[in-house]
Design a protein around this motif. Structure first.
Motif, PDB file in Angstrom:
ATOM      1  N   THR A 205      -6.400  11.586  -2.372  1.00  0.00           N
ATOM      2  CA  THR A 205      -5.751  11.167  -3.625  1.00  0.00           C
ATOM      3  C   THR A 205      -4.428  10.463  -3.323  1.00  0.00           C
ATOM      4  OG1 THR A 205      -6.761  13.094  -4.664  1.00  0.00           O
ATOM      5  CG2 THR A 205      -5.024  11.990  -5.903  1.00  0.00           C
ATOM      6  N   THR A 206      -3.663  11.008  -2.378  1.00  0.00           N
ATOM      7  CA  THR A 206      -2.383  10.383  -2.006  1.00  0.00           C
ATOM      8  C   THR A 206      -2.638   8.984  -1.445  1.00  0.00           C
ATOM      9  OG1 THR A 206      -1.500  12.547  -1.439  1.00  0.00           O
ATOM     10  CG2 THR A 206      -0.307  10.653  -0.566  1.00  0.00           C
ATOM     11  N   ILE A 207      -3.616   8.896  -0.550  1.00  0.00           N
ATOM     12  CA  ILE A 207      -3.906   7.600   0.075  1.00  0.00           C
ATOM     13  C   ILE A 207      -4.398   6.595  -0.968  1.00  0.00           C
ATOM     14  CG2 ILE A 207      -5.607   6.489   1.604  1.00  0.00           C
ATOM     15  CD1 ILE A 207      -4.974   8.665   3.657  1.00  0.00           C
ATOM     16  N   LYS A 208      -5.204   7.071  -1.918  1.00  0.00           N
ATOM     17  CA  LYS A 208      -5.687   6.157  -2.958  1.00  0.00           C
ATOM     18  C   LYS A 208      -4.536   5.675  -3.844  1.00  0.00           C
ATOM     19  CE  LYS A 208     -10.548   7.356  -3.409  1.00  0.00           C
ATOM     20  NZ  LYS A 208     -11.534   8.093  -4.197  1.00  0.00           N
ATOM     21  N   MET A 209      -3.558   6.542  -4.084  1.00  0.00           N
ATOM     22  CA  MET A 209      -2.402   6.092  -4.881  1.00  0.00           C
ATOM     23  C   MET A 209      -1.616   5.045  -4.096  1.00  0.00           C
ATOM     24  SD  MET A 209      -0.994   9.328  -7.061  1.00  0.00           S
ATOM     25  CE  MET A 209      -1.052  10.661  -5.880  1.00  0.00           C
ATOM     26  N   LEU A 210      -1.486   5.300  -2.782  1.00  0.00           N
ATOM     27  CA  LEU A 210      -0.747   4.361  -1.931  1.00  0.00           C
ATOM     28  C   LEU A 210      -1.441   3.008  -1.867  1.00  0.00           C
ATOM     29  CD1 LEU A 210       1.562   3.828   0.050  1.00  0.00           C
ATOM     30  CD2 LEU A 210       0.266   5.014   1.812  1.00  0.00           C
ATOM     31  N   LEU A 211      -2.767   3.021  -1.990  1.00  0.00           N
ATOM     32  CA  LEU A 211      -3.523   1.765  -1.931  1.00  0.00           C
ATOM     33  C   LEU A 211      -3.742   1.151  -3.313  1.00  0.00           C
ATOM     34  CD1 LEU A 211      -6.150   2.755   0.773  1.00  0.00           C
ATOM     35  CD2 LEU A 211      -4.321   1.067   1.012  1.00  0.00           C
ATOM     36  N   GLY A 212      -3.145   1.760  -4.335  1.00  0.00           N
ATOM     37  CA  GLY A 212      -3.296   1.207  -5.681  1.00  0.00           C
ATOM     38  C   GLY A 212      -4.664   1.434  -6.277  1.00  0.00           C
ATOM     39  N   MET A 213      -5.421   2.402  -5.739  1.00  0.00           N
ATOM     40  CA  MET A 213      -6.773   2.662  -6.268  1.00  0.00           C
ATOM     41  C   MET A 213      -6.755   3.737  -7.338  1.00  0.00           C
ATOM     42  SD  MET A 213      -8.479   2.700  -2.496  1.00  0.00           S
ATOM     43  CE  MET A 213     -10.137   3.127  -2.871  1.00  0.00           C
ATOM     44  N   VAL A 214      -5.697   4.545  -7.346  1.00  0.00           N
ATOM     45  CA  VAL A 214      -5.541   5.604  -8.353  1.00  0.00           C
ATOM     46  C   VAL A 214      -4.109   5.491  -8.886  1.00  0.00           C
ATOM     47  CG1 VAL A 214      -5.235   8.114  -8.580  1.00  0.00           C
ATOM     48  CG2 VAL A 214      -7.254   7.224  -7.416  1.00  0.00           C
ATOM     49  N   ARG A 215      -3.987   5.607 -10.203  1.00  0.00           N
ATOM     50  CA  ARG A 215      -2.650   5.459 -10.800  1.00  0.00           C
ATOM     51  C   ARG A 215      -1.925   6.809 -10.782  1.00  0.00           C
ATOM     52  NH1 ARG A 215      -1.208   1.340 -14.195  1.00  0.00           N
ATOM     53  NH2 ARG A 215      -3.362   0.840 -14.682  1.00  0.00           N
ATOM     54  N   PRO A 216      -0.714   6.853 -10.215  1.00  0.00           N
ATOM     55  CA  PRO A 216       0.007   8.137 -10.188  1.00  0.00           C
ATOM     56  C   PRO A 216       0.341   8.616 -11.601  1.00  0.00           C
ATOM     57  CG  PRO A 216       1.133   6.465  -8.846  1.00  0.00           C
ATOM     58  CD  PRO A 216       0.062   5.759  -9.613  1.00  0.00           C
ATOM     59  N   SER A 217       0.378   9.954 -11.789  1.00  0.00           N
ATOM     60  CA  SER A 217       0.822  10.506 -13.078  1.00  0.00           C
ATOM     61  C   SER A 217       2.341  10.445 -13.145  1.00  0.00           C
ATOM     62  CB  SER A 217       0.409  11.973 -13.204  1.00  0.00           C
ATOM     63  OG  SER A 217      -0.939  12.119 -12.905  1.00  0.00           O
ATOM     64  N   HIS A 218       2.946  10.516 -11.965  1.00  0.00           N
ATOM     65  CA  HIS A 218       4.404  10.491 -11.888  1.00  0.00           C
ATOM     66  C   HIS A 218       4.784   9.968 -10.510  1.00  0.00           C
ATOM     67  CE1 HIS A 218       8.502  11.754 -12.727  1.00  0.00           C
ATOM     68  NE2 HIS A 218       8.549  12.218 -11.483  1.00  0.00           N
ATOM     69  N   GLY A 219       5.970   9.392 -10.398  1.00  0.00           N
ATOM     70  CA  GLY A 219       6.448   8.935  -9.096  1.00  0.00           C
ATOM     71  C   GLY A 219       5.880   7.568  -8.739  1.00  0.00           C
ATOM     72  N   SER A 220       6.220   7.107  -7.541  1.00  0.00           N
ATOM     73  CA  SER A 220       5.783   5.769  -7.156  1.00  0.00           C
ATOM     74  C   SER A 220       5.642   5.673  -5.645  1.00  0.00           C
ATOM     75  CB  SER A 220       6.811   4.742  -7.627  1.00  0.00           C
ATOM     76  OG  SER A 220       8.040   5.002  -6.989  1.00  0.00           O
ATOM     77  N   CYS A 221       5.000   4.596  -5.209  1.00  0.00           N
ATOM     78  CA  CYS A 221       4.963   4.325  -3.773  1.00  0.00           C
ATOM     79  C   CYS A 221       5.242   2.853  -3.551  1.00  0.00           C
ATOM     80  CB  CYS A 221       3.646   4.707  -3.121  1.00  0.00           C
ATOM     81  SG  CYS A 221       2.252   4.988  -4.166  1.00  0.00           S
ATOM     82  N   SER A 222       5.787   2.572  -2.374  1.00  0.00           N
ATOM     83  CA  SER A 222       6.017   1.177  -2.051  1.00  0.00           C
ATOM     84  C   SER A 222       5.671   0.914  -0.603  1.00  0.00           C
ATOM     85  CB  SER A 222       7.460   0.781  -2.353  1.00  0.00           C
ATOM     86  OG  SER A 222       8.334   1.595  -1.632  1.00  0.00           O
ATOM     87  N   ILE A 223       5.305  -0.336  -0.370  1.00  0.00           N
ATOM     88  CA  ILE A 223       4.980  -0.797   0.977  1.00  0.00           C
ATOM     89  C   ILE A 223       5.873  -2.000   1.244  1.00  0.00           C
ATOM     90  CG2 ILE A 223       3.203  -1.940   2.357  1.00  0.00           C
ATOM     91  CD1 ILE A 223       1.130  -0.123   1.106  1.00  0.00           C
ATOM     92  N   GLN A 224       6.585  -1.948   2.380  1.00  0.00           N
ATOM     93  CA  GLN A 224       7.544  -2.996   2.739  1.00  0.00           C
ATOM     94  C   GLN A 224       8.474  -3.316   1.568  1.00  0.00           C
ATOM     95  OE1 GLN A 224       4.694  -5.871   4.346  1.00  0.00           O
ATOM     96  NE2 GLN A 224       5.385  -5.339   6.405  1.00  0.00           N
TER      97      GLN A 224
END
Ligand code: ATP
Length: 305
Positions: free
Chosen positions: A45-64
């Motif tokens: 689930t974490t990896i899918k959020m990081l890849l934009g495949m699952v929308r987080p309920s809260h918080g965010s992730c960024s790449i570069q």
């Protein structure tokens, strides 16, 4: 330097169930981050959020430094990924699958397919239909697709799934080469601590959706419990002598004497000398270290709610 990958208070809830809860972490360039957790702990689930495949309920992730948006396709040019069972066109050969992927990715180097097949030891299977590959070679094909466009960042969910021991070592060495020699940043999940501990520069332990612990590779050895295991023909006397000398010792489940006293761990030779001088020469004296999976289970059971 800004982190290459950043997760900030990332959470995912499904109805009343919290799959990922408040996970924050940062990964620097050239790091290999091992994301460790049992089945169902929230890795995918974490990896899918990081890849934009699952929308987080809260918080965010960024790449570069760029926030992950489901629709922002341009940001994936630098990312190679592998999540769950890698998809391939089953009726097409390995080479044809990779060729299609090369064109989709816009990779101009026509030799890229050959190179990546060599890297993943797939050249011998180039003309085999993807649907007829073994589990291990299907996984190799999935990793090949992740590497084909020579990305600066790799995000891989359980990359050694299905690989045999030789395959695990080959892939591990490949990742090490990519990170060390080419500065590729790797985020990879696994349920085996012993496996990622061999290459990760940082290990994150996830359990029931929460990040319990982060460990830097150089500090890892110190966290493993050590003990001195002693055996003698006259066990009871040896135990009494050790206790008299101030070492707290116990009989372990194998009936051997075990101590975790600091001095004994540092100077096992002194313990041996002491027992010999007391007329009870040890028949066995060994410094043993907790194995990695026991450590992992200890960490997650200690924190279990
Ligand atoms: P594994 O090693 O088995 O792949 P994992 O650590 O990758 O496990 P996740 O797949 O992230 O775990 O799942 C975490 C939890 O979230 C699990 O209990 C799973 O059942 C639940 N979960 C995942 N996706 C959904 C969904 N779409 N709806 C409801 N629950 C889900």
């Amino acid at each position: 330097m800004d982190p290459v990958i950043q997760l900030s208070q990332l959470s995912k809830r499904y109805k009343n169930f919290s799959a990922v809860e408040d996970v924050s972490l940062e990964i620097e360039k050239g790091e290999i981050y091992g994301f460790i957790g049992l089945n169902g702990s929230g890795k995918t689930t974490t990896i899918k959020m990081l890849l934009g495949m699952v929308r987080p309920s809260h918080g965010s992730c960024s790449i570069q430094g760029r926030k992950i948006e489901l629709s922002n396709h341009s940001m994936w040019a630098n990312v190679g990924s592998l999540v769950e069972t890698p998809y391939a066109y089953p009726e097409l050969t390995v080479k044809e699958n990779l060729e299609i992927f090369r064109q989709l990715r816009g990779v101009s180097d026509a030799d890229a397919v050959h190179q990546v097949m060599e890297q993943l030891k797939l050249t011998g299977y180039a003309d085999k239909k993807a649907g007829k590959l073994s589990l291990g070679n299907t996984q190799r094909l999935g990793i090949a697709k992740a590497l084909l466009h020579k990305p600066e960042i790799l995000i891989l969910d359980e990359p050694s799934n299905g690989l045999d021991p030789t395959g695990i070592i080959e892939v591990r060495e490949l990742f090490q080469h990519l990170a060390k020699d080419l500065g590729v940043t790797i985020f990879m999940s696994s349920h085996l601590l012993s496996e990622v501990a061999k290459i990760a520069t940082t290990i994150g332990v996830i359990h029931q959706g929460k990040l319990l612990q982060e460990i830097k590779a150089d500090g890892f050895k110190d966290l493993l419990r050590k003990r001195l295991v002693i055996d003698a023909r006259e066990k009871d006397r040896a135990m009494t002598e050790l206790n008299n000398a101030g070492y707290s010792a116990v009989f372990n489940k194998d009936g051997r004497i075990e101590t975790t006293a600091d001095y004994a761990l540092q100077y096992p030779d002194e313990i041996s000398r002491y027992l010999v001088s007391s007329g009870i020469p040890p028949t066995h004296l060994a410094l043993e270290e907790e194995d990695l999976e026991s450590y992992f289970l200890r960490v997650i059971t200690q924190r279990k709610e």
